[in-house]
Design an enzyme around this catalytic site. Structure first.
Site, PDB file in Angstrom:
ATOM      1  N   GLU A   1       0.848  -1.189   0.000  1.00 38.71           N
ATOM      2  CA  GLU A   1       0.000   0.000   0.000  1.00 38.71           C
ATOM      3  C   GLU A   1       0.886   1.242   0.000  1.00 38.71           C
ATOM      4  O   GLU A   1       1.952   1.266   0.601  1.00 38.71           O
ATOM      5  CB  GLU A   1      -0.886  -0.006   1.248  1.00 38.71           C
TER       6      GLU A   1
ATOM      7  N   LYS B   1      -9.542   1.380  -2.613  1.00 41.07           N
ATOM      8  CA  LYS B   1      -9.772   0.860  -1.260  1.00 41.07           C
ATOM      9  C   LYS B   1     -11.166   1.241  -0.777  1.00 41.07           C
ATOM     10  O   LYS B   1     -11.555   2.415  -0.806  1.00 41.07           O
ATOM     11  CB  LYS B   1      -8.699   1.420  -0.326  1.00 41.07           C
TER      12      LYS B   1
ATOM     13  N   CYS C   1      -5.099  -3.197   2.650  1.00 42.93           N
ATOM     14  CA  CYS C   1      -4.867  -2.965   4.070  1.00 42.93           C
ATOM     15  C   CYS C   1      -6.106  -3.151   4.959  1.00 42.93           C
ATOM     16  O   CYS C   1      -6.505  -4.269   5.240  1.00 42.93           O
ATOM     17  CB  CYS C   1      -4.245  -1.586   4.263  1.00 42.93           C
TER      18      CYS C   1
END
Length: 272
Positions: free
Chosen positions: A41, A113, A155
């Site tokens: 990330e 994300k 994440c």
């Protein structure tokens, strides 16, 4: 049996230096017979000072880091799962966006994300990702990569089982979970969550991570992992240093595990 590489980084506030690390890794992967590189990330910029970071966050079209990684993929003839970059999404918002780049240098998939890291930790750390970033809305998979069907996450997404249920329903062979995990949450939950997601989806998990002390003052947990569908950790790069790790992915293992524990086939809808 495809050979993948996992890049563990200590990304900083200079995109040009981060791009050099990425392209150097791609060159090594190409030179050592790897077929696909996975990066963490925020591979292009890790800077908690959003005022300072703003001058370095560009649109996709203007991102020098993305352009250099695409060129490296083409030059080396490899796939690159670029964990994520901060990109300008317009209307005063940014996106935490992952990319899959094919050996021609073309962008084969994008993933924004979905789950924003808005937390206050007992350590005193406070994070409000949603103040600057626009969340994504789509589950993204890409078929026909060197590791089969690849599912994309980033994440904090790891804490939301519904996303991984959706990826399991898509019968992903590998799920990428690039991260910049904090040390307190990493020490408590990183390994168990990664193994659980692999087991639930009966899929490999590849988690390229940020590690160590960063220029913006944060510290990240590291321990980039490759986990097989049975939950066995095949690669753990530790929590101290950046580096590049290699792992062979036995795709036949997926069918073996799904035959032994057919949880995907046995799934039923739960009445509400």
């Amino acid at each position: 049996m495809p050979r993948i590489a996992v890049l563990q980084m200590t990304a900083g506030i200079d995109p040009a230096e981060n791009a050099r690390v990425l392209t150097d890794a791609a060159a090594r992967v190409g030179g050592e017979g790897g077929q696909m590189l996975f990066t963490p990330e925020m591979s292009g910029l890790l800077d908690r000072d959003r005022k300072r970071a703003a001058s370095s966050i560009m649109s996709e079209e203007d991102s020098a880091v993305l352009a250099q990684v695409r060129e490296a993929a083409s030059k080396q003839g490899i796939w690159i799962a670029l964990g994520s970059l901060a990109v300008d999404a317009g209307a005063g918002r940014w996106a935490n966006r992952g990319f899959v780049i094919d050996p021609s240098g073309a962008i084969a998939a994008r993933y924004d994300k979905i789950h924003m890291f808005d937390v206050d930790l007992a350590s005193g750390e406070s994070w409000r990702e949603s103040n600057a970033y626009r969340p994504g809305e789509r589950v993204v998979t890409i078929p026909d990569t060197p590791v089969g069907k690849l599912g994309l996450t980033v994440c904090y997404d790891i804490r939301f089982p519904a996303l991984f249920d959706a990826l399991g329903r898509e019968r992903c062979d590998v799920i990428a979970i690039p991260a910049a995990f904090t040390v307190p949450t990493g020490a408590a939950h990183w390994h168990v969550l990664q193994r659980a997601r692999a087991i639930e989806a009966s899929a490999f998990v590849v988690a390229a991570a940020q590690v160590g002390h960063h220029q913006d003052g944060r510290r990240t947990y590291g321990h980039s992992l490759v986990v097989d569908p049975w939950g066995e950790v095949l690669l753990d790069m530790g929590g101290e240093e950046p580096g590049l790790g290699f792992c062979d992915i036995d795709l036949a293992r997926i069918a073996e595990v799904r035959a032994q524990v057919p949880s995907l086939a046995n799934r039923r809808e739960i009445a509400k």
